[in-house]
Write a protein that holds these residues in place. Structure first.
Motif, PDB file in Angstrom:
ATOM      1  N   TYR A  61      15.361   1.120   1.448  1.00 60.79           N
ATOM      2  CA  TYR A  61      15.028   1.977   2.576  1.00 60.79           C
ATOM      3  C   TYR A  61      14.841   3.413   2.109  1.00 60.79           C
ATOM      4  O   TYR A  61      15.207   3.785   0.993  1.00 60.79           O
ATOM      5  CB  TYR A  61      16.095   1.850   3.663  1.00 60.79           C
ATOM      6  N   SER A  62      14.230   4.225   2.947  1.00 63.44           N
ATOM      7  CA  SER A  62      13.793   5.548   2.509  1.00 63.44           C
ATOM      8  C   SER A  62      13.601   6.460   3.719  1.00 63.44           C
ATOM      9  O   SER A  62      13.775   6.045   4.876  1.00 63.44           O
ATOM     10  CB  SER A  62      12.463   5.428   1.759  1.00 63.44           C
TER      11      SER A  62
ATOM     12  N   ARG B 157       9.614   5.639  10.385  1.00 64.33           N
ATOM     13  CA  ARG B 157       8.868   4.591  11.086  1.00 64.33           C
ATOM     14  C   ARG B 157       9.761   3.834  12.075  1.00 64.33           C
ATOM     15  O   ARG B 157       9.341   3.508  13.192  1.00 64.33           O
ATOM     16  CB  ARG B 157       8.266   3.622  10.066  1.00 64.33           C
ATOM     17  N   ILE B 158      10.983   3.530  11.661  1.00 66.09           N
ATOM     18  CA  ILE B 158      11.890   2.819  12.563  1.00 66.09           C
ATOM     19  C   ILE B 158      12.233   3.700  13.755  1.00 66.09           C
ATOM     20  O   ILE B 158      12.243   3.244  14.908  1.00 66.09           O
ATOM     21  CB  ILE B 158      13.171   2.375  11.824  1.00 66.09           C
ATOM     22  N   GLY B 159      12.504   4.981  13.495  1.00 68.26           N
ATOM     23  CA  GLY B 159      12.808   5.907  14.585  1.00 68.26           C
ATOM     24  C   GLY B 159      11.668   6.027  15.573  1.00 68.26           C
ATOM     25  O   GLY B 159      11.883   6.025  16.793  1.00 68.26           O
ATOM     26  N   GLU B 160      10.430   6.135  15.064  1.00 69.34           N
ATOM     27  CA  GLU B 160       9.263   6.223  15.945  1.00 69.34           C
ATOM     28  C   GLU B 160       9.085   4.941  16.742  1.00 69.34           C
ATOM     29  O   GLU B 160       8.764   4.982  17.940  1.00 69.34           O
ATOM     30  CB  GLU B 160       8.014   6.497  15.105  1.00 69.34           C
ATOM     31  N   CYS B 161       9.290   3.817  16.088  1.00 63.38           N
ATOM     32  CA  CYS B 161       9.154   2.524  16.775  1.00 63.38           C
ATOM     33  C   CYS B 161      10.135   2.414  17.926  1.00 63.38           C
ATOM     34  O   CYS B 161       9.769   2.013  19.038  1.00 63.38           O
ATOM     35  CB  CYS B 161       9.380   1.392  15.768  1.00 63.38           C
TER      36      CYS B 161
ATOM     37  N   ARG C 223       0.799  -1.223   0.000  1.00 65.86           N
ATOM     38  CA  ARG C 223       0.000   0.000   0.000  1.00 65.86           C
ATOM     39  C   ARG C 223       0.836   1.279   0.000  1.00 65.86           C
ATOM     40  O   ARG C 223       0.350   2.335  -0.395  1.00 65.86           O
ATOM     41  CB  ARG C 223      -0.927   0.023   1.224  1.00 65.86           C
ATOM     42  N   GLU C 224       2.097   1.153   0.441  1.00 62.76           N
ATOM     43  CA  GLU C 224       2.883   2.366   0.657  1.00 62.76           C
ATOM     44  C   GLU C 224       4.115   2.480  -0.237  1.00 62.76           C
ATOM     45  O   GLU C 224       4.963   3.339  -0.011  1.00 62.76           O
ATOM     46  CB  GLU C 224       3.315   2.430   2.128  1.00 62.76           C
ATOM     47  N   LYS C 225       4.195   1.650  -1.251  1.00 59.40           N
ATOM     48  CA  LYS C 225       5.367   1.690  -2.128  1.00 59.40           C
ATOM     49  C   LYS C 225       5.534   3.052  -2.795  1.00 59.40           C
ATOM     50  O   LYS C 225       6.648   3.513  -3.050  1.00 59.40           O
ATOM     51  CB  LYS C 225       5.262   0.588  -3.182  1.00 59.40           C
ATOM     52  N   GLU C 226       4.402   3.701  -3.110  1.00 65.88           N
ATOM     53  CA  GLU C 226       4.451   5.005  -3.782  1.00 65.88           C
ATOM     54  C   GLU C 226       4.264   6.177  -2.808  1.00 65.88           C
ATOM     55  O   GLU C 226       4.040   7.295  -3.238  1.00 65.88           O
ATOM     56  CB  GLU C 226       3.369   5.063  -4.865  1.00 65.88           C
ATOM     57  N   HIS C 227       4.351   5.916  -1.527  1.00 64.55           N
ATOM     58  CA  HIS C 227       4.251   6.988  -0.534  1.00 64.55           C
ATOM     59  C   HIS C 227       5.322   8.039  -0.830  1.00 64.55           C
ATOM     60  O   HIS C 227       6.484   7.688  -1.119  1.00 64.55           O
ATOM     61  CB  HIS C 227       4.449   6.390   0.861  1.00 64.55           C
ATOM     62  N   PRO C 228       4.978   9.322  -0.768  1.00 64.05           N
ATOM     63  CA  PRO C 228       5.952  10.377  -1.084  1.00 64.05           C
ATOM     64  C   PRO C 228       7.262  10.252  -0.309  1.00 64.05           C
ATOM     65  O   PRO C 228       8.348  10.450  -0.868  1.00 64.05           O
ATOM     66  CB  PRO C 228       5.210  11.665  -0.725  1.00 64.05           C
ATOM     67  N   LEU C 229       7.176   9.898   0.974  1.00 61.91           N
ATOM     68  CA  LEU C 229       8.393   9.784   1.770  1.00 61.91           C
ATOM     69  C   LEU C 229       9.211   8.547   1.398  1.00 61.91           C
ATOM     70  O   LEU C 229      10.428   8.513   1.628  1.00 61.91           O
ATOM     71  CB  LEU C 229       8.050   9.744   3.266  1.00 61.91           C
TER      72      LEU C 229
ATOM     73  N   ARG D 221      18.256   8.551   5.276  1.00 56.75           N
ATOM     74  CA  ARG D 221      19.368   9.330   5.812  1.00 56.75           C
ATOM     75  C   ARG D 221      20.024   8.643   7.012  1.00 56.75           C
ATOM     76  O   ARG D 221      21.197   8.864   7.279  1.00 56.75           O
ATOM     77  CB  ARG D 221      18.885  10.722   6.223  1.00 56.75           C
ATOM     78  N   VAL D 222      19.262   7.835   7.733  1.00 52.74           N
ATOM     79  CA  VAL D 222      19.825   7.124   8.885  1.00 52.74           C
ATOM     80  C   VAL D 222      20.415   5.791   8.441  1.00 52.74           C
ATOM     81  O   VAL D 222      21.549   5.457   8.786  1.00 52.74           O
ATOM     82  CB  VAL D 222      18.754   6.902   9.972  1.00 52.74           C
ATOM     83  N   PHE D 223      19.656   5.021   7.686  1.00 49.55           N
ATOM     84  CA  PHE D 223      20.134   3.738   7.167  1.00 49.55           C
ATOM     85  C   PHE D 223      21.353   4.023   6.281  1.00 49.55           C
ATOM     86  O   PHE D 223      21.288   4.828   5.362  1.00 49.55           O
ATOM     87  CB  PHE D 223      19.030   3.063   6.355  1.00 49.55           C
ATOM     88  N   PRO D 224      22.501   3.382   6.547  1.00 50.67           N
ATOM     89  CA  PRO D 224      23.735   3.732   5.832  1.00 50.67           C
ATOM     90  C   PRO D 224      23.685   3.433   4.335  1.00 50.67           C
ATOM     91  O   PRO D 224      23.243   2.354   3.920  1.00 50.67           O
ATOM     92  CB  PRO D 224      24.801   2.891   6.532  1.00 50.67           C
TER      93      PRO D 224
END
Length: 421
Positions: A87-88, A94-98, A63-69, A75-78
């Motif tokens: 990654y994006s 999402r990982i940061g919030e989790c 559902r989110e493959k075309e999400h703008p973000l 920037r965090v994932f190397p």
């Protein structure tokens, strides 16, 4: 205690997913356990997950493959990490919030990029354990440079072999971080083990170039010529499927070698064979080797870095042959095919020796590491001076300087190439 695993994609296939599911299931006997999957691309996982283990995806690609973000780079994932393209900015968020909201006592990352998230973003009260399922030497200098900075914030770093743990201690100075080998575990078999009578060689894994199934098929050709009643069954799926099928046809092995597709769990297929085989160029651990041995199969494997040599005792519970040596692989297979008693004896030893990879000893080691890391949180993380500390620091600094130089040169080269386009 609540333990949370941070996994790339729990809905795919591969050794890291398998071992994470296995360890999570074993820990769930005594703890609250969840698996957080950074990505999701299908409704259900390929592998069965114990219902006591919660599974939570962060980004659903259906559902989110075309999400703008998700169209913006992470920037965090190397950037030097193998999976970076998946990654994006969305996964970063999402990982940061989790991690910021987690109620877990311990969070375990399962690949370098996720370990970086864990090291940089987990709350201070959380015990941070980074798992490495590849090897330090397999990482690029650019990635190793990024990991040196981030991994210092971990409490524990685990590798799947002693050889790789030694490489991290020697080449990457991580003050206050415990580096220890924690092997992958395989659940206790539920079926009776193989008895060595079936005339079947079994291999399993992703059909990708590094696994060298082409070499295995070619090595099997002399076996089929000398013993036409023997069969080779290869389980798995991947990009090499069409090429392997054509190779089997070209070698006239269509009635002897078979691409069986993926099978999960594999136990029912291992016990139908008498010999396990892998011809990989590179195998950080070797889950399929342990799976086969736990089902009573001796395994013929290439002696590649690092796993097979720490699992197989050559000549006792399997055979180790040089990487890329088709003739040696063929000879080792023929040795076990021709000698029924030797094959059965080695199968019994494989079953016995592989018990060290059962869930109980591996989970006990994991719990010990967790308990000691939690205890260390209550004490100063600065280690007392020890003999050789300065010399080891100088050695690791030398590796760091070399990696930084290679990374800088690589970056300059990329810049030049972009300018020439």
């Amino acid at each position: 205690m609540k333990i949370s695993f941070l996994l790339h994609n729990a809905y795919g296939i591969g050794g890291t997913i398998t071992t994470t599911f296995n360890l999570a299931q074993a820990l769930a006997e005594r703890h609250e356990v969840e698996i957080v999957s950074a990505l999701r691309h299908r409704e259900r996982p390929n592998f069965a997950l114990d219902p006591r283990v919660a599974l939570r995806p962060l980004v659903d690609l259906r559902r989110e493959k075309e999400h703008p973000l998700h169209r913006r780079p992470a920037r965090v994932f190397p950037a030097a990490e193998y999976r970076y393209g998946q990654y994006s900015e969305l996964t970063d968020r999402r990982i940061g919030e989790c991690l910021a909201q987690t109620d877990a006592d311990v969070v375990i990352g399962t690949r370098p990029g996720l370990n970086v998230h864990l090291a940089r973003q987990a709350p201070e009260h959380v015990v941070r354990i980074g798992q490495e399922h590849l090897t330090l030497d397999n990482h690029s200098p650019r990635l190793r440079t990024a990991l040196r900075r981030a991994y210092r914030r971990l409490d524990v770093l685990t590798t799947v072999t002693e050889a790789d743990a030694a490489a991290y201690r020697r080449k990457m100075r991580l003050p206050g971080v415990r580096v220890e080998a924690l092997p992958n575990s395989v659940p206790d078999p539920v079926l009776p083990p193989a008895d060595g009578s079936a005339k079947v060689i079994v291999a399993a894994g992703r059909l990708v170039p590094v696994k060298r199934y082409d070499l295995l098929v070619e090595a099997f050709a002399p076996v089929a010529a000398a013993h036409p009643d023997w069969r080779l069954r290869i389980y798995g799926k991947g990009e090499e499927h069409a090429r392997l099928r054509q190779l089997i046809e070209d070698l006239g092995l269509s009635d002897h070698a078979f691409l069986m597709g993926a099978a999960a769990p594999m136990e029912a297929e291992w016990v139908k064979g008498s010999i396990g085989a892998t011809a990989a160029n590179f195998e950080p651990f070797g889950m399929t080797i342990v799976e086969a041995m736990r089902c009573g199969l001796p395994v013929v494997s290439t002696d590649c870095p690092y796993g097979p040599g720490e699992i197989i005792e050559d000549g006792t519970d399997g055979r180790l042959v040089p990487v890329g040596d088709r003739e040696a692989m063929s000879a080792a297979l023929l040795e076990l095919v021709r000698d029924d008693e030797r094959r059965r004896r080695m199968g019994r030893r494989a079953l016995e020796n592989a018990r060290r990879f059962a869930p109980v000893p591996v989970v006990e080691q994991a719990e010990r590491l967790i308990d000691e890391a939690r205890a260390a949180r209550g004490a100063a993380r600065r280690a007392a001076p020890e003999p050789g500390r300065i010399q080891r620091a100088l050695v690791s600094q030398g590796f760091a300087a070399r990696d930084a130089a290679y990374a800088a040169a690589s970056g300059a080269l990329r810049t030049v190439r972009r300018g020439q386009r």
